[in-house]
Scaffold this active site. Structure first.
Site, PDB file in Angstrom:
ATOM      1  CG  ASP A  60      -1.971   0.998   1.269  1.00 39.31           C
ATOM      2  OD1 ASP A  60      -2.348   1.473   0.179  1.00 39.31           O
ATOM      3  OD2 ASP A  60      -2.461   1.320   2.370  1.00 39.31           O
ATOM      4  CG  ASN A  73      -7.185   1.012  -0.385  1.00 38.00           C
ATOM      5  OD1 ASN A  73      -7.704   0.271  -1.218  1.00 38.00           O
ATOM      6  ND2 ASN A  73      -5.952   1.453  -0.498  1.00 38.00           N
TER       7      ASN A  73
HETATM    8  P1  13P Z   1      -8.457   4.696   6.062  1.00 38.95           P
HETATM    9  O1  13P Z   1      -7.453   4.490   7.129  1.00 38.95           O
HETATM   10  O2  13P Z   1      -8.996   6.075   6.055  1.00 38.95           O
HETATM   11  O3  13P Z   1      -9.523   3.648   6.060  1.00 38.95           O
HETATM   12  O4  13P Z   1      -7.671   4.569   4.664  1.00 38.95           O
HETATM   13  C1  13P Z   1      -7.042   3.373   4.333  1.00 38.95           C
HETATM   14  C2  13P Z   1      -6.302   3.513   3.066  1.00 38.95           C
HETATM   15  O5  13P Z   1      -6.672   4.205   2.164  1.00 38.95           O
HETATM   16  C3  13P Z   1      -5.061   2.745   2.919  1.00 38.95           C
HETATM   17  O6  13P Z   1      -4.407   3.041   1.741  1.00 38.95           O
END
Ligand code: 13P
Length: 287
Positions: free
Chosen positions: A84, A229
């Site tokens: 990520d 996400n």
């Molecule tokens: P949140 O923590 O706001 O759910 O976002 C997660 C995210 O986008 C990880 O890339």
């Protein structure tokens, strides 16, 4: 079953639902996400930020743990192990560590540099059978110390990056990581519609999925979002359940301090959150 994310996202886009990407933070998190996906017969993406990878002992530890757990728990639904918001170096490190999917977040580079690096990594990832996510237009909020301003992506830039053959694209549409402030203006569906028009069948990714109202999530899916996400909501659910357990003095009763007991309410809370998201995103039964 560990796979790359390409096919599950093509299916999601065609079927008008979204696959949940849940960030994992430790072994318990990984287990909760995998078991819930299996129970609901849903495809799923395990998201690993560079900070979480470091915390868990390195990318190889994470990839090996997720693969071993997938096998031991007899998980048959499609599962992607996905970096990520990867840096250029982090993306290569995860390819080497055995991830099945990477994100290269070059959104802070000038567009030409983002394109060059994304092109190179797409080539390498595809040659090795991994899927790749690119980003245009920074996602706002803070994640792992990186603070984004939450700008909307330029749809023309999205078109150019889509043409590189990436498998999924994160385009900023006013979404932010973490809790949404009270004065948040909401998602820019105008931007999303423009991006979708110029990127065609490419699955789009919505970051910052925690705390977005359900109607906005549904509208985003109808406009081409195929991966959402979620991190913060699982973290808050885990923390709240753990606090409740400790505040009730349960850790002081019998062997309530045993981590298997102490972490159980938090784990149940993560599972419930993941389940609710999968139901909202429409991925239940789509494995
Ligand atoms: P949140 O923590 O706001 O759910 O976002 C997660 C995210 O986008 C990880 O890339």
């Amino acid at each position: 079953m560990i796979v790359n994310a390409k096919e599950m996202l093509i299916k999601a886009k065609a079927g008008h639902y979204a696959v949940g990407h849940f960030n994992i933070n430790n072994l318990e998190w990984t287990k909760c996400v995998l078991l819930t996906a299996q129970e609901l017969n849903s495809p799923v993406i395990l998201g690993v930020s560079e900070g979480a990878g470091k915390y868990m002992g390195g990318f190889k530890t994470v990839a090996d743990m997720a693969k071993a757990m997938d096998e031991s728990l007899k998980i048959t639904v499609p599962v992607a192990i996905h970096l990520d918001h990867g840096t250029y170096e982090g993306a290569y490190a995860c390819i080497k560590a055995g991830f099945s999917s990477i994100m290269f977040d070059g959104s802070h580079y000038p567009i030409q540099e983002n394109l060059e690096k994304t092109r190179e990594l797409t080539h390498v990832a595809h040659a090795l059978g991994l899927s790749i996510e690119a980003e245009v237009g920074a996602i706002g909020g803070e994640e792992d110390g990186v603070i984004g301003m939450g700008e909307c992506a330029d749809p023309e830039e999205c078109k150019v990056i889509a043409e590189l053959g990436v498998d999924m694209l994160a385009a900023g549409i006013g979404n932010i990581h973490g809790k949404y402030p009270a004065n948040w203006k909401g998602l820019s569906f105008e931007t999303l519609a423009e991006v979708q028009k110029r990127t065609g069948e490419l699955p789009l990714v919505l970051h910052g999925g925690s705390g977005i109202p359900e109607d906005m999530i549904k509208k985003a899916i109808s406009l081409g979002v195929s991966k959402i996400n979620v991190n913060t909501e699982c973290q808050i659910a885990f923390a709240e359940a753990t606090r409740k357990y400790i505040e009730a003095g349960k850790d002081l009763e019998g062997k309530g301090f045993d981590p298997r007991k102490l972490l159980a309410p938090g784990a149940d809370a993560i599972k419930a959150t993941v389940k609710a998201k999968m139901e909202l995103f429409g991925s239940v039964g789509k494995a």
